[in-house]
Scaffold this active site. Structure first.
Site, mmCIF file in Angstrom:
data_model
loop_
_atom_site.group_PDB
_atom_site.id
_atom_site.type_symbol
_atom_site.label_atom_id
_atom_site.label_comp_id
_atom_site.label_asym_id
_atom_site.label_seq_id
_atom_site.Cartn_x
_atom_site.Cartn_y
_atom_site.Cartn_z
ATOM 1 C CG HIS A 292 31.937 16.606 -60.486
ATOM 2 N ND1 HIS A 292 31.405 15.718 -59.587
ATOM 3 C CD2 HIS A 292 31.629 17.831 -60.007
ATOM 4 C CE1 HIS A 292 30.820 16.372 -58.600
ATOM 5 N NE2 HIS A 292 30.930 17.661 -58.842
ATOM 6 C CG HIS A 335 36.922 23.250 -55.795
ATOM 7 N ND1 HIS A 335 36.561 22.044 -55.260
ATOM 8 C CD2 HIS A 335 36.038 24.143 -55.294
ATOM 9 C CE1 HIS A 335 35.505 22.186 -54.485
ATOM 10 N NE2 HIS A 335 35.170 23.461 -54.472
ATOM 11 C CD GLU A 341 32.564 26.054 -52.391
ATOM 12 O OE1 GLU A 341 32.568 24.977 -51.769
ATOM 13 O OE2 GLU A 341 33.128 26.201 -53.476
ATOM 14 C CE1 TYR A 350 28.656 17.336 -51.505
ATOM 15 C CE2 TYR A 350 30.743 17.582 -50.342
ATOM 16 C CZ TYR A 350 29.946 17.833 -51.433
ATOM 17 O OH TYR A 350 30.441 18.591 -52.460
ATOM 18 C CG HIS A 365 35.256 24.449 -47.899
ATOM 19 N ND1 HIS A 365 34.360 23.469 -48.263
ATOM 20 C CD2 HIS A 365 35.988 23.927 -46.893
ATOM 21 C CE1 HIS A 365 34.559 22.395 -47.520
ATOM 22 N NE2 HIS A 365 35.539 22.648 -46.682
ATOM 23 C CG HIS A 371 37.134 23.466 -50.626
ATOM 24 N ND1 HIS A 371 37.427 24.743 -51.032
ATOM 25 C CD2 HIS A 371 35.946 23.173 -51.202
ATOM 26 C CE1 HIS A 371 36.467 25.207 -51.799
ATOM 27 N NE2 HIS A 371 35.557 24.268 -51.930
HETATM 28 FE FE FE2 Z 1 33.787 24.012 -53.091
#
Ligand code: FE2
Length: 436
Positions: A292, A335, A341, A350, A365, A371
């Site tokens: 990803h 991460h 963010e 989402y 975040h 998160h």
């Molecule tokens: Fe993020």
């Protein structure tokens, strides 16, 4: 008013709404055609390098200095500017908000701005602020000028008509618009919603203007293509109806009265322009085999800082796309990162959250706070068959900043702040047994 648009990003455009209204071969002739006044609007210092030098020449019925009578203070208490100096008692954490309701009382776009986060210092041309607007009424005879920031509009419910000095743009959910710092605008609602209102997100960019990200090895195509950005043609309002001008300047609001509409630019040329963009024209690039990629692959616009690759703001979208990676946990990984963010949802769901992140809502975040997928999203993505999947009916986005984002007192105390957001990660139990 015409609704024709001109394609391109960063172009030098020209437009006239009456034949011959635009002077040719010079900017400031002794007498302008039609008795117009010439006026330059500079978005960069005069001596900025060519690549970042931006200005437009406006040929208008009255010079805008005529519009500046004495100012009086105006009050828009929920629209905050960094540094706010505010404090609140909500502890550090990952936050999520439900959508705000459309107000019942008469509320125009400016009245309806609610600041969620801010960072940096607008007087130092650094940082940004994030807002949600909820409104149900046109600005009528009010015009707004934001000296503090470039504004990025992201409608989520209902559409907006932005009557700017340089022309008119209509944006509905799935479209965005950018208004340069210092350019006057009047905002009306369009498109029918069940309650007649409009809701969306705004990012105020105190720093260097948004531009297109470099594509690196991707090459000359895909992501956001320049021709899909549209700038309006000249459209003027020759109105002697009294107007009110509201100016946002270093975080304060000021108003003055005018005897006419200041949206009276008959012709213009230059590269300091408003523009809009249809997010469905973004051509995503992603993993074709496994893993990803970082979300930066979905950057539509970036507002750079003095440090290369370290954006004051990245505007990133998560559009409809195919998910095809093999032997891969397909949603975003867990991460922590230095960028902060602010995330919104225009429609659908989402892929990292099964529920609770609602169109019109927000998650935040912040710098170095962990998160990632909630329990249900993790379980589903860990066990589902990895066939090619079309991710449809979804459009999430981020306003991501190099700076930590400070939550306003209003956002910390509003009833739409979810008090159970962090519970979405409860149940991510220990799976480790020491055995393969
Ligand atoms: Fe993020």
């Amino acid at each position: 008013m015409s609704n024709k648009m001109m394609p391109g990003f960063g172009n030098d455009f020209e437009s006239e709404s009456l034949p011959g209204a635009l002077p040719q071969g010079r900017n400031s002739p002794q007498q302008c055609p039609y008795g117009l006044y010439a006026e330059q609007l500079s978005g960069s210092p005069f001596t900025a390098p060519r690549a970042t030098n931006e200005r437009s020449w406006l040929y208008r019925i009255r010079p805008s200095v005529r519009h500046s009578g004495r100012f009086a203070k105006a009050d828009f208490p929920l629209w905050k500017t960094a540094p706010t100096g505010e404090t609140h008692d909500v502890p550090l954490g990952q936050y999520r908000w439900n959508p705000f309701d459309i107000p019942v009382e008469k509320t125009n776009f400016i009245d309806g701005m609610r600041t969620i986060t801010s960072t940096g210092d607008c007087t130092q041309h650094s940082g940004m602020a994030t807002h949600i607007y909820v409104c149900n009424h046109d600005m009528d005879a009010s015009v707004f000028l934001n000296a503090d920031a470039e504004m990025l509009f992201v409608p989520q419910l209902g559409g907006l008509i932005l009557h700017t000095e340089l022309g008119q743009m209509t944006i509905t959910p799935g479209h965005i618009a950018v208004l340069p710092r210092g350019m006057m605008v009047k905002i009306q609602l369009c498109g029918n919603t069940s309650n007649g209102g409009a809701r969306g997100y705004v990012c105020e960019n105190y720093g260097a203007k948004f531009t297109l990200p470099d594509r690196g090895p991707i090459g000359a195509n895909c992501l956001a293509n320049p021709r899909d950005f549209k700038t309006p043609v000249a459209a003027y309002d020759d109105s002697d109806e009294p107007h009110e001008l509201i100016v946002k300047w270093c975080g304060g609001f000021h108003k003055t009265s005018l005897g006419h509409s200041p949206l009276d630019v008959v012709a213009w040329h230059g590269n300091y322009v408003p523009y809009c963009y249809d997010l469905s024209t973004f051509s995503p690039v992603g993993a074709l085999s496994f893993d990803h990629p970082d979300p930066s692959i979905f950057t539509v616009l970036t507002a750079p800082s003095e440090t290369a690759g370290t954006a004051n703001i990245d505007f990133v979208i998560f559009p409809e796309r195919w998910s095809v990676a093999e032997d891969t946990f397909r949603p975003p990984w867990y991460h922590r990162n230095i960028m902060s963010e602010f995330m919104g949802l225009i429609k659908g769901t989402y892929d990292a959250k099964q529920e609770g992140f609602i169109p019109g809502g927000v998650s935040l975040h912040n710098m170095m706070l962990p998160h990632g997928p909630d329990l249900d999203a993790f379980e589903k993505a860990s066990t589902s068959a990895l066939k090619p999947v079309k991710m449809t009916d979804t459009m999430a986005f981020m306003f991501e900043s190099r700076f930590p984002q400070h939550v306003t007192r209003f956002a910390a105390e509003t009833s739409t702040l979810q008090d159970d957001y962090i519970d979405c990660w409860q149940g991510l139990e220990k799976k480790f047994t020491g055995k393969k």
